[in-house]
Write a protein that holds these residues in place. Structure first.
Motif, PDB file in Angstrom:
ATOM      1  N   LEU A   1      35.574  50.809  32.347  1.00 33.61           N
ATOM      2  CA  LEU A   1      36.283  49.573  31.993  1.00 33.61           C
ATOM      3  C   LEU A   1      36.546  48.660  33.187  1.00 33.61           C
ATOM      4  CD1 LEU A   1      39.015  50.354  29.332  1.00 33.61           C
ATOM      5  CD2 LEU A   1      36.995  48.925  29.126  1.00 33.61           C
ATOM      6  N   VAL A   2      37.116  49.220  34.266  1.00 37.76           N
ATOM      7  CA  VAL A   2      37.473  48.364  35.399  1.00 37.76           C
ATOM      8  C   VAL A   2      36.224  47.735  36.013  1.00 37.76           C
ATOM      9  CG1 VAL A   2      38.550  48.294  37.667  1.00 37.76           C
ATOM     10  CG2 VAL A   2      39.561  49.665  35.875  1.00 37.76           C
ATOM     11  N   TYR A   3      35.130  48.482  35.987  1.00 35.12           N
ATOM     12  CA  TYR A   3      33.887  47.914  36.501  1.00 35.12           C
ATOM     13  C   TYR A   3      33.491  46.691  35.676  1.00 35.12           C
ATOM     14  CZ  TYR A   3      29.018  47.121  37.479  1.00 35.12           C
ATOM     15  OH  TYR A   3      27.846  46.520  37.809  1.00 35.12           O
ATOM     16  N   TYR A   4      33.671  46.793  34.365  1.00 31.95           N
ATOM     17  CA  TYR A   4      33.281  45.679  33.492  1.00 31.95           C
ATOM     18  C   TYR A   4      34.186  44.461  33.742  1.00 31.95           C
ATOM     19  CZ  TYR A   4      30.978  43.652  29.449  1.00 31.95           C
ATOM     20  OH  TYR A   4      30.233  42.864  28.630  1.00 31.95           O
ATOM     21  N   ILE A   5      35.488  44.727  33.967  1.00 32.82           N
ATOM     22  CA  ILE A   5      36.399  43.624  34.318  1.00 32.82           C
ATOM     23  C   ILE A   5      35.890  42.933  35.580  1.00 32.82           C
ATOM     24  CG2 ILE A   5      38.748  43.009  35.025  1.00 32.82           C
ATOM     25  CD1 ILE A   5      39.738  45.473  33.548  1.00 32.82           C
ATOM     26  N   TYR A   6      35.558  43.744  36.559  1.00 34.53           N
ATOM     27  CA  TYR A   6      35.088  43.220  37.842  1.00 34.53           C
ATOM     28  C   TYR A   6      33.804  42.420  37.662  1.00 34.53           C
ATOM     29  CZ  TYR A   6      33.017  43.223  42.488  1.00 34.53           C
ATOM     30  OH  TYR A   6      32.423  42.830  43.662  1.00 34.53           O
ATOM     31  N   GLN A   7      32.860  43.014  36.927  1.00 31.34           N
ATOM     32  CA  GLN A   7      31.557  42.380  36.772  1.00 31.34           C
ATOM     33  C   GLN A   7      31.669  41.049  36.042  1.00 31.34           C
ATOM     34  OE1 GLN A   7      29.005  43.597  33.803  1.00 31.34           O
ATOM     35  NE2 GLN A   7      27.121  43.419  34.980  1.00 31.34           N
ATOM     36  N   LYS A   8      32.407  41.040  34.918  1.00 32.35           N
ATOM     37  CA  LYS A   8      32.543  39.817  34.133  1.00 32.35           C
ATOM     38  C   LYS A   8      33.217  38.723  34.942  1.00 32.35           C
ATOM     39  CE  LYS A   8      30.318  40.257  30.689  1.00 32.35           C
ATOM     40  NZ  LYS A   8      29.229  39.333  30.485  1.00 32.35           N
ATOM     41  N   ALA A   9      34.187  39.095  35.787  1.00 32.10           N
ATOM     42  CA  ALA A   9      34.927  38.077  36.529  1.00 32.10           C
ATOM     43  C   ALA A   9      34.164  37.615  37.753  1.00 32.10           C
ATOM     44  CB  ALA A   9      36.294  38.618  36.931  1.00 32.10           C
ATOM     45  N   PHE A  10      33.757  38.552  38.600  1.00 36.99           N
ATOM     46  CA  PHE A  10      33.282  38.142  39.920  1.00 36.99           C
ATOM     47  C   PHE A  10      31.771  38.016  40.018  1.00 36.99           C
ATOM     48  CE2 PHE A  10      37.414  40.221  40.801  1.00 36.99           C
ATOM     49  CZ  PHE A  10      38.071  39.063  41.138  1.00 36.99           C
ATOM     50  N   ILE A  11      31.058  38.442  38.986  1.00 37.25           N
ATOM     51  CA  ILE A  11      29.610  38.246  39.017  1.00 37.25           C
ATOM     52  C   ILE A  11      29.211  37.190  37.986  1.00 37.25           C
ATOM     53  CG2 ILE A  11      27.372  39.357  38.647  1.00 37.25           C
ATOM     54  CD1 ILE A  11      28.762  41.884  39.914  1.00 37.25           C
ATOM     55  N   ASP A  12      29.748  37.324  36.756  1.00 33.90           N
ATOM     56  CA  ASP A  12      29.409  36.346  35.717  1.00 33.90           C
ATOM     57  C   ASP A  12      30.379  35.169  35.646  1.00 33.90           C
ATOM     58  OD1 ASP A  12      27.569  38.240  35.248  1.00 33.90           O
ATOM     59  OD2 ASP A  12      28.407  38.969  33.363  1.00 33.90           O
ATOM     60  N   TRP A  13      31.520  35.259  36.341  1.00 35.24           N
ATOM     61  CA  TRP A  13      32.555  34.217  36.295  1.00 35.24           C
ATOM     62  C   TRP A  13      32.950  33.844  34.872  1.00 35.24           C
ATOM     63  CZ3 TRP A  13      35.586  33.360  40.220  1.00 35.24           C
ATOM     64  CH2 TRP A  13      35.131  33.797  41.477  1.00 35.24           C
ATOM     65  N   ASP A  14      33.043  34.847  34.013  1.00 28.34           N
ATOM     66  CA  ASP A  14      33.513  34.644  32.659  1.00 28.34           C
ATOM     67  C   ASP A  14      34.955  35.159  32.615  1.00 28.34           C
ATOM     68  OD1 ASP A  14      33.782  34.269  30.008  1.00 28.34           O
ATOM     69  OD2 ASP A  14      32.025  35.442  29.417  1.00 28.34           O
ATOM     70  N   LEU A  15      35.873  34.361  33.176  1.00 25.73           N
ATOM     71  CA  LEU A  15      37.212  34.875  33.469  1.00 25.73           C
ATOM     72  C   LEU A  15      38.005  35.234  32.215  1.00 25.73           C
ATOM     73  CD1 LEU A  15      38.170  32.479  36.382  1.00 25.73           C
ATOM     74  CD2 LEU A  15      37.198  34.750  36.493  1.00 25.73           C
ATOM     75  N   GLY A  16      37.873  34.398  31.182  1.00 25.48           N
ATOM     76  CA  GLY A  16      38.622  34.665  29.951  1.00 25.48           C
ATOM     77  C   GLY A  16      38.215  35.991  29.342  1.00 25.48           C
ATOM     78  N   TYR A  17      36.916  36.196  29.257  1.00 28.37           N
ATOM     79  CA  TYR A  17      36.413  37.424  28.644  1.00 28.37           C
ATOM     80  C   TYR A  17      36.811  38.638  29.467  1.00 28.37           C
ATOM     81  CZ  TYR A  17      33.201  40.445  26.130  1.00 28.37           C
ATOM     82  OH  TYR A  17      32.676  41.440  25.374  1.00 28.37           O
ATOM     83  N   SER A  18      36.738  38.485  30.782  1.00 28.04           N
ATOM     84  CA  SER A  18      37.142  39.579  31.660  1.00 28.04           C
ATOM     85  C   SER A  18      38.606  39.936  31.437  1.00 28.04           C
ATOM     86  CB  SER A  18      36.893  39.166  33.109  1.00 28.04           C
ATOM     87  OG  SER A  18      37.811  39.753  33.962  1.00 28.04           O
ATOM     88  N   SER A  19      39.432  38.918  31.235  1.00 32.60           N
ATOM     89  CA  SER A  19      40.847  39.164  30.983  1.00 32.60           C
ATOM     90  C   SER A  19      41.055  39.869  29.649  1.00 32.60           C
ATOM     91  CB  SER A  19      41.631  37.857  30.997  1.00 32.60           C
ATOM     92  OG  SER A  19      42.485  37.816  32.095  1.00 32.60           O
ATOM     93  N   ALA A  20      40.190  39.557  28.676  1.00 35.30           N
ATOM     94  CA  ALA A  20      40.299  40.249  27.392  1.00 35.30           C
ATOM     95  C   ALA A  20      40.020  41.741  27.570  1.00 35.30           C
ATOM     96  CB  ALA A  20      39.329  39.630  26.387  1.00 35.30           C
ATOM     97  N   VAL A  21      39.009  42.058  28.385  1.00 38.67           N
ATOM     98  CA  VAL A  21      38.730  43.478  28.673  1.00 38.67           C
ATOM     99  C   VAL A  21      39.942  44.102  29.378  1.00 38.67           C
ATOM    100  CG1 VAL A  21      37.184  45.096  29.817  1.00 38.67           C
ATOM    101  CG2 VAL A  21      36.277  42.980  28.880  1.00 38.67           C
ATOM    102  N   ALA A  22      40.529  43.333  30.300  1.00 43.43           N
ATOM    103  CA  ALA A  22      41.702  43.832  31.026  1.00 43.43           C
ATOM    104  C   ALA A  22      42.848  44.129  30.062  1.00 43.43           C
ATOM    105  CB  ALA A  22      42.142  42.824  32.075  1.00 43.43           C
ATOM    106  N   MET A  23      42.947  43.300  29.008  1.00 41.72           N
ATOM    107  CA  MET A  23      44.013  43.525  28.035  1.00 41.72           C
ATOM    108  C   MET A  23      43.820  44.857  27.305  1.00 41.72           C
ATOM    109  SD  MET A  23      46.329  41.390  28.181  1.00 41.72           S
ATOM    110  CE  MET A  23      46.122  40.862  29.865  1.00 41.72           C
TER     111      MET A  23
END
Lengths: 350, 279
Positions: free
Chosen positions: A306-328
């Protein structure tokens, strides 16, 4: 000079006070009376302040001292923890790439999670890792604690040794593990090959495919059991010795002593250990990246967490909203475990 | 009687055998790391026969690692970060904790609730918004970002508060009657008494900051800003078959943490045990 101006001030205030008191006596309307009475108390406190020469009351002064103690930590905590947390909740309902304008998405991010296979794999791996690590670590640390709780020679040294993996940095020890478990050259597979006659093509590929998670579990048990052992040791030392003496008199063997005394007496420690372990397992990231990650740290479907996916979505794909949803989702998992802990604690104290 | 005696001896033997196995499992990777660090790449995986210290040990690995990558710079950065963070953490947490534990003031419970509410919040949940915020503040790719990130944890405040609450209030009361200001009470009475808690906090903070990987990975991009963990990881992915060098670098990165751990060991074990019980 100041003394005379002070007395003039006091005189003025006293005159105003007398005037207000007179008004109150004449006033018949209840509401207005109340207002005036309030006014009187204000005048009184102001007169007192000027007379005693203090600008602040004692309580306010005490508060200010207390706040000055808290401020350095609290300001940092607010700016770097509280604000980002609030921000994270809001972000989960937005679409944002970090530079362009933000748009509100409602529940779309969460709907997207539902159909995302990579997310599902991450969630599944995290849970498998957790289910494997928690009981194994618990059993290993309890067993170690029981052994070390006996009067043995060099107890302190063993306890220190058991702690080494916990304090050692991940990058360093994972690099050793990767060599020890190297698929073609590592000593572990070498032993399997030479002594157990496992054929060359059947040698386990420790860091790829479905074995990834198993390696991660083994590694975590090794790294963290010393830490939980210390918690168990403290629990064991809290069990009164009379219980064991009484059991010995009744002729109870080692196993029965464990089953009827040690295990029940340790129930709250075990509960705590399991909760802590579970929460820490949810947060796994570095272990996965270092054991199973490629050169630049990327993880495949079979090793993603999970945390890897948060990281990847935010800092590689810059899809911040979606990354935050995973974080939720991660937050919810941790929250549930924490709530269970609070309830368990409340029941224990009741 | 005799058989009981024999049973006791057998038991002792079993316990010691188990202990040895545990110790071996715990320590083998470290010994292997030490041994591999002074071997040539060909010797590293040689198992039959396995030699612990090769005939001509390559101590040069420990020298070469400093020139192959800017290891000195990484060490310097990591030391700087770790020391600043540990000092800040100790100061600000014990300061705030004193206030929460020993002073009566307005909004105390409200403020403390803010800390409690964040316990269940893993850093990984808000690391992204935190990064955005720090980038806005111009802290991206600055060592300052890691300091801000690590120095103000709720954990430190909790740990210290729990400890201060165990110190009797009468002590502060007496000092107050003697006319000491709160700041003096904190520095002259409370701080000297709280050494065990401070030592625990030192270890936790030091080990955490020294070993942190994800934080520096997100913030520190320039080579000259990287920490040991990042630098070592980078080295491992670049020179993945220079086993001896990798092991030498790993060994070096462990030393400071092990020293700190061995110095404060007693407090650490106590600290873990007490936080565990109260949890």
């Amino acid at each position: 000079m100041t003394g005379s101006s002070k007395s003039i001030q006091v005189e003025d205030l006293q005159n105003a006070l007398a005037e207000t008191i007179r008004q109150v006596r004449e006033e018949r309307d209840d509401k207005k009376r109340k207002k005036l009475i309030l006014q009187i108390s204000k005048y009184n406190s102001r007169i007192n302040k000027i007379k005693s020469g203090k600008l602040l009351s004692r309580q306010t002064k005490r508060d200010l001292v207390a706040y000055s103690f808290i401020a350095p930590n609290f300001i940092g905590f607010c700016v770097f923890t509280l604000v980002p947390i609030i921000f994270a909740f809001a972000l989960a309902f937005m679409k944002w790439d970090g530079s362009n304008p933000v748009s509100f998405e409602g529940l779309n991010n969460f709907k997207r999670l539902w159909g995302d296979t990579f997310f599902k794999a991450a969630l599944k791996n995290t849970i498998i890792y957790c289910v494997g690590t928690v009981p194994l670590t618990m059993v290993a640390s309890l067993a170690m604690a029981i052994i070390l709780n006996q009067k043995v020679f060099g107890r302190g040294i063993f306890r220190t040794l058991a702690f080494f993996p916990y304090v050692a940095s991940l990058v360093a020890i994972t690099s050793v593990w990767k060599l020890l478990f190297h698929p073609s050259k590592g000593p572990v597979n070498n032993i399997l090959y030479t002594f157990f006659h496992v054929s060359q093509e059947n040698l386990p590929q420790w860091f790829s495919g479905s074995l990834c998670v198993i390696s991660m579990i083994l590694f975590s048990v090794w790294k963290y059991m010393g830490y939980y052992m210390v918690i168990y040791l403290a629990g064991l030392q809290g069990i009164p010795g009379e219980l064991y003496e009484a059991a010995s008199l009744d002729g109870a063997g080692t196993w029965n002593k464990f089953r009827y005394i040690t295990w029940p007496q340790l129930s709250s420690t075990t509960f705590f250990v399991v909760v802590m372990l579970t929460i820490n397992c949810f947060k796994i990231y570095d272990i996965a990246v270092m054991l199973a990650g490629g050169g630049s740290g990327e993880l495949t479907v079979s090793a993603t967490v999970l945390v890897y996916y948060i990281y990847q979505k935010a800092f590689i794909d810059w899809d911040l909203g979606y990354s935050s949803a995973v974080a939720m989702v991660l937050f919810l998992m941790v929250l549930i475990v924490t709530l269970i802990q609070f309830r368990g604690q409340a029941r224990k104290e009741a | 009687m005799r058989s009981a005696h024999r049973k006791a001896i057998i038991r002792k033997i079993i316990v010691y055998v188990l202990l040895l196995i545990i110790a071996a499992v715990m320590i083998t990777p470290f010994l292997w790391m030490f041994s591999a660090a002074i071997k040539s790449d060909r010797e590293v995986f040689k198992i039959n026969p396995f030699v612990f210290i090769p005939k001509d040990p390559k101590w040069s690995n420990y020298v070469n690692i400093w020139t192959k990558i800017p290891f000195a710079k990484f060490v310097e950065n990591t030391f700087l970060l770790t020391i600043v963070v540990t000092c800040l953490q100790l100061l600000t947490s014990s300061f705030a904790a004193y206030s929460f534990a020993k002073l009566n003031f307005r909004h105390r419970n409200g403020l403390f609730l803010a800390y409690i509410a964040t316990i269940a919040m893993p850093w990984q949940v808000y690391m992204v918004p935190q990064f955005i915020l720090m980038r806005k503040m111009g802290l991206n790719d600055k060592l300052m970002a890691i300091i801000c990130l690590q120095a103000f944890s709720a954990f430190g405040v909790f740990l210290m508060k729990q400890f201060y609450e165990g110190i009797p209030d009468d002590l502060c009361e007496a000092a107050r009657i003697d006319g000491m200001s709160e700041y003096r009470i904190y520095s002259k009475v409370m701080l000297p008494l709280s050494k065990p808690a401070l030592a625990t906090l030192v270890i936790f903070t030091f080990v955490n900051t020294w070993n942190d990987y994800l934080g520096p990975l997100i913030y520190l991009k320039t080579q000259s800003k990287k920490t040991i963990q990042l630098g070592l990881k980078m080295f491992i992915s670049q020179y993945s078959s220079d086993y001896g060098l990798i092991m030498a670098g790993s060994m070096l990165s462990l030393i400071p943490v092990l020293i700190i751990f061995l110095c404060f060991q007693k407090y650490f074990v106590e600290g873990v045990a007490s936080t565990g019980l109260k949890g």
